[in-house]
Design an enzyme around this catalytic site. Structure first.
Site, mmCIF file in Angstrom:
data_model
loop_
_atom_site.group_PDB
_atom_site.id
_atom_site.type_symbol
_atom_site.label_atom_id
_atom_site.label_comp_id
_atom_site.label_asym_id
_atom_site.label_seq_id
_atom_site.Cartn_x
_atom_site.Cartn_y
_atom_site.Cartn_z
ATOM 1 C CG HIS A 99 -2.052 -0.942 1.142
ATOM 2 N ND1 HIS A 99 -2.955 -0.957 0.097
ATOM 3 C CD2 HIS A 99 -2.444 -1.932 1.987
ATOM 4 C CE1 HIS A 99 -3.854 -1.903 0.312
ATOM 5 N NE2 HIS A 99 -3.563 -2.520 1.447
ATOM 6 C CB CYS A 128 -2.212 2.671 -5.283
ATOM 7 S SG CYS A 128 -3.173 1.163 -5.151
#
Length: 188
Positions: A110, A168
């Site tokens: 993440h 991301c």
């Protein structure tokens, strides 16, 4: 009077959202730290028990450590990339390879927890992977930004060893990010 009440209500809701998001990040960091401690024990205690040929971790199992010396980060590597695994650390994409297995090693994390500083890495920086059967060094050779639904970077090729990190992008984006940031590294 009515506008003041609405203002207080909006402020209260905003504080609740910030608190909830902060609590989630704190919880994720605690899990990641706990998993890192377990990973350190695995790496220290297992060298004689494992080899590249019999290394088959189960889903959710802690398998090693990813070190990013440039940004002074040590991150636990966990088998799998489901939300449960990514809460604990960097996820090893199931079906991808491990060091010395002559294939594509794919690690994901993440952007707001374990890979929050990934954008600070540059070409030529070193990445280190420590698992039960050894320590391996890689050098960053390329980076790329792709659409979030572009899966072409995960080829699971078995022709040459390469380490790929994915997260991301953009890093400061709130919500589901529209892109992915990819780092390519080759064995040193």
């Amino acid at each position: 009077m009515k506008s003041k009440l609405v203002g207080y209500l909006i402020l209260t809701v905003g504080i609740c959202f910030i608190g909830y998001a902060s609590w989630g990040i704190i919880q994720s960091n605690v899990k990641a730290n706990d998993t890192l401690e377990a990973a350190k024990k695995i790496v220290e205690e297992s060298p004689s028990k494992s080899s590249k040929d019999n290394f088959l971790p189960k889903q959710g199992e802690t398998v090693g450590i990813l070190k990013l010396p440039t940004i002074k980060a040590e991150l636990a590597i966990v088998e799998g990339t489901d939300p449960e695994e990514l809460e604990k650390g960097v996820g090893h994409y199931k079906g991808s390879y491990f060091p010395e297995q002559n294939g594509q090693i794919v690690l994901s994390g993440h952007r707001d927890t374990v890979f929050k500083q990934l954008g600070e890495l540059k070409l030529g920086d070193e990445l280190q992977v420590e698992i039960a059967y050894g320590k391996f060094s890689y050098k960053i050779i390329d980076t790329k930004i792709v659409d979030s639904d572009d899966t072409s970077i995960i080829t699971l090729q078995n022709e040459k060893e390469e380490l790929i990190l994915t997260t991301c992008y953009p890093f400061g984006y709130i919500g589901n990010a529209p892109q992915r940031y990819i780092i390519y590294a080759e064995k040193k």
